[in-house]
Design a protein around this motif. Structure first.
Motif, PDB file in Angstrom:
ATOM      1  N   PRO A 124     -15.137   1.233   5.427  1.00 59.30           N
ATOM      2  CA  PRO A 124     -14.049   0.276   5.643  1.00 59.30           C
ATOM      3  C   PRO A 124     -12.787   0.980   6.114  1.00 59.30           C
ATOM      4  O   PRO A 124     -12.532   2.133   5.769  1.00 59.30           O
ATOM      5  N   GLU A 125     -12.028   0.261   6.937  1.00 61.75           N
ATOM      6  CA  GLU A 125     -10.747   0.793   7.382  1.00 61.75           C
ATOM      7  C   GLU A 125      -9.750   0.697   6.237  1.00 61.75           C
ATOM      8  O   GLU A 125      -9.738  -0.287   5.504  1.00 61.75           O
ATOM      9  N   VAL A 126      -8.943   1.708   6.103  1.00 63.63           N
ATOM     10  CA  VAL A 126      -7.918   1.705   5.065  1.00 63.63           C
ATOM     11  C   VAL A 126      -6.645   1.124   5.655  1.00 63.63           C
ATOM     12  O   VAL A 126      -6.207   1.514   6.729  1.00 63.63           O
ATOM     13  N   THR A 127      -6.082   0.156   4.963  1.00 66.16           N
ATOM     14  CA  THR A 127      -4.847  -0.474   5.407  1.00 66.16           C
ATOM     15  C   THR A 127      -3.699   0.105   4.601  1.00 66.16           C
ATOM     16  O   THR A 127      -3.699   0.052   3.380  1.00 66.16           O
ATOM     17  N   GLU A 128      -2.742   0.682   5.297  1.00 69.68           N
ATOM     18  CA  GLU A 128      -1.582   1.284   4.639  1.00 69.68           C
ATOM     19  C   GLU A 128      -0.461   0.261   4.526  1.00 69.68           C
ATOM     20  O   GLU A 128      -0.160  -0.457   5.470  1.00 69.68           O
ATOM     21  N   ILE A 129       0.134   0.211   3.367  1.00 65.56           N
ATOM     22  CA  ILE A 129       1.285  -0.653   3.121  1.00 65.56           C
ATOM     23  C   ILE A 129       2.428   0.241   2.686  1.00 65.56           C
ATOM     24  O   ILE A 129       2.235   1.192   1.932  1.00 65.56           O
ATOM     25  N   ASP A 130       3.624  -0.050   3.186  1.00 63.67           N
ATOM     26  CA  ASP A 130       4.793   0.745   2.843  1.00 63.67           C
ATOM     27  C   ASP A 130       4.890   0.893   1.329  1.00 63.67           C
ATOM     28  O   ASP A 130       4.925  -0.093   0.595  1.00 63.67           O
ATOM     29  N   GLU A 131       4.905   2.121   0.854  1.00 57.36           N
ATOM     30  CA  GLU A 131       4.865   2.394  -0.581  1.00 57.36           C
ATOM     31  C   GLU A 131       6.006   1.717  -1.343  1.00 57.36           C
ATOM     32  O   GLU A 131       5.827   1.223  -2.444  1.00 57.36           O
ATOM     33  N   ALA A 132       7.170   1.655  -0.731  1.00 60.07           N
ATOM     34  CA  ALA A 132       8.323   1.056  -1.415  1.00 60.07           C
ATOM     35  C   ALA A 132       8.128  -0.448  -1.639  1.00 60.07           C
ATOM     36  O   ALA A 132       8.685  -1.017  -2.562  1.00 60.07           O
ATOM     37  N   ASP A 133       7.337  -1.097  -0.794  1.00 58.07           N
ATOM     38  CA  ASP A 133       7.148  -2.542  -0.893  1.00 58.07           C
ATOM     39  C   ASP A 133       5.804  -2.931  -1.493  1.00 58.07           C
ATOM     40  O   ASP A 133       5.527  -4.103  -1.670  1.00 58.07           O
ATOM     41  N   GLU A 134       4.979  -1.962  -1.797  1.00 58.06           N
ATOM     42  CA  GLU A 134       3.608  -2.273  -2.192  1.00 58.06           C
ATOM     43  C   GLU A 134       3.521  -3.213  -3.384  1.00 58.06           C
ATOM     44  O   GLU A 134       2.792  -4.196  -3.363  1.00 58.06           O
ATOM     45  N   GLY A 135       4.247  -2.950  -4.414  1.00 60.17           N
ATOM     46  CA  GLY A 135       4.179  -3.810  -5.592  1.00 60.17           C
ATOM     47  C   GLY A 135       4.697  -5.206  -5.323  1.00 60.17           C
ATOM     48  O   GLY A 135       4.103  -6.193  -5.762  1.00 60.17           O
ATOM     49  N   ARG A 136       5.784  -5.310  -4.582  1.00 61.44           N
ATOM     50  CA  ARG A 136       6.345  -6.629  -4.270  1.00 61.44           C
ATOM     51  C   ARG A 136       5.369  -7.435  -3.430  1.00 61.44           C
ATOM     52  O   ARG A 136       5.112  -8.593  -3.701  1.00 61.44           O
ATOM     53  N   ALA A 137       4.823  -6.788  -2.395  1.00 65.83           N
ATOM     54  CA  ALA A 137       3.923  -7.492  -1.485  1.00 65.83           C
ATOM     55  C   ALA A 137       2.647  -7.917  -2.192  1.00 65.83           C
ATOM     56  O   ALA A 137       2.180  -9.046  -2.021  1.00 65.83           O
ATOM     57  N   VAL A 145       2.686  -8.799   3.551  1.00 67.24           N
ATOM     58  CA  VAL A 145       1.883  -9.962   3.166  1.00 67.24           C
ATOM     59  C   VAL A 145       0.970 -10.363   4.327  1.00 67.24           C
ATOM     60  O   VAL A 145      -0.202 -10.688   4.126  1.00 67.24           O
ATOM     61  N   LYS A 146       1.484 -10.317   5.555  1.00 68.32           N
ATOM     62  CA  LYS A 146       0.664 -10.641   6.723  1.00 68.32           C
ATOM     63  C   LYS A 146      -0.510  -9.670   6.857  1.00 68.32           C
ATOM     64  O   LYS A 146      -1.627 -10.080   7.176  1.00 68.32           O
ATOM     65  N   THR A 147      -0.259  -8.395   6.598  1.00 70.85           N
ATOM     66  CA  THR A 147      -1.328  -7.398   6.652  1.00 70.85           C
ATOM     67  C   THR A 147      -2.399  -7.708   5.616  1.00 70.85           C
ATOM     68  O   THR A 147      -3.596  -7.670   5.904  1.00 70.85           O
ATOM     69  N   MET A 148      -1.979  -8.049   4.400  1.00 69.24           N
ATOM     70  CA  MET A 148      -2.940  -8.403   3.349  1.00 69.24           C
ATOM     71  C   MET A 148      -3.714  -9.658   3.723  1.00 69.24           C
ATOM     72  O   MET A 148      -4.925  -9.742   3.486  1.00 69.24           O
ATOM     73  N   GLU A 149      -3.039 -10.629   4.302  1.00 63.80           N
ATOM     74  CA  GLU A 149      -3.702 -11.860   4.721  1.00 63.80           C
ATOM     75  C   GLU A 149      -4.780 -11.565   5.764  1.00 63.80           C
ATOM     76  O   GLU A 149      -5.906 -12.061   5.661  1.00 63.80           O
ATOM     77  N   GLN A 150      -4.448 -10.749   6.755  1.00 64.48           N
ATOM     78  CA  GLN A 150      -5.410 -10.409   7.800  1.00 64.48           C
ATOM     79  C   GLN A 150      -6.633  -9.696   7.224  1.00 64.48           C
ATOM     80  O   GLN A 150      -7.775 -10.007   7.580  1.00 64.48           O
ATOM     81  N   GLU A 151      -6.408  -8.772   6.321  1.00 62.31           N
ATOM     82  CA  GLU A 151      -7.523  -8.053   5.697  1.00 62.31           C
ATOM     83  C   GLU A 151      -8.362  -8.990   4.831  1.00 62.31           C
ATOM     84  O   GLU A 151      -9.588  -8.898   4.807  1.00 62.31           O
ATOM     85  N   ALA A 152      -7.703  -9.899   4.126  1.00 62.04           N
ATOM     86  CA  ALA A 152      -8.433 -10.860   3.296  1.00 62.04           C
ATOM     87  C   ALA A 152      -9.294 -11.767   4.174  1.00 62.04           C
ATOM     88  O   ALA A 152     -10.463 -12.020   3.851  1.00 62.04           O
ATOM     89  N   LEU A 153      -8.751 -12.242   5.289  1.00 58.95           N
ATOM     90  CA  LEU A 153      -9.523 -13.104   6.182  1.00 58.95           C
ATOM     91  C   LEU A 153     -10.735 -12.365   6.744  1.00 58.95           C
ATOM     92  O   LEU A 153     -11.823 -12.941   6.865  1.00 58.95           O
TER      93      LEU A 153
END
Length: 105
Positions: free
Chosen positions: A20-33, A88-96
């Motif tokens: 699987p491809e790993v999706t990186e999320i900005d560390e500072a926003d990870e918990g909020r997102a 959130v958009k990145t998470m949505e795309q990966e979830a879809l």
């Protein structure tokens, strides 16, 4: 089932599949997102697939209801800024993608 048996079954199920491809999320926003994405769980749009043999159909998620984002974010004391929205958009795309892969099995 033992932990070893579970590991063997997981390895068998994943054999031959690409990593699987790993999706990186900005560390500072990870918990909020992640928190906002999880809080949006009841805010998915669904498309019906129609009827199957008279027993009703099944639906599939088509995306999040973005009009609900500000309301849910405010309820969780989050400021909906560009970075948070992008995560959130990145998470949505990966979830879809994950939902589509699950339907294809």
């Amino acid at each position: 089932m033992s932990a070893a048996a579970i590991d063997v079954e997981v390895a068998r199920q994943l054999a031959g599949r690409p990593a699987p491809e790993v999706t990186e999320i900005d560390e500072a926003d990870e918990g909020r997102a992640a928190g906002l994405f999880l809080a949006m769980d009841t805010q998915w749009m669904w498309a019906s697939s129609g009827t199957v043999a008279g027993h009703g159909g099944f639906g599939q998620r088509t995306g999040l209801r973005y009009e609900a984002l500000p309301i849910v974010a405010t309820a969780h004391d989050l400021v909906l800024d560009q970075a948070l929205l992008a995560d959130v958009k990145t998470m949505e795309q990966e979830a879809l993608k994950t939902f589509a892969e699950a339907r294809a099995r």
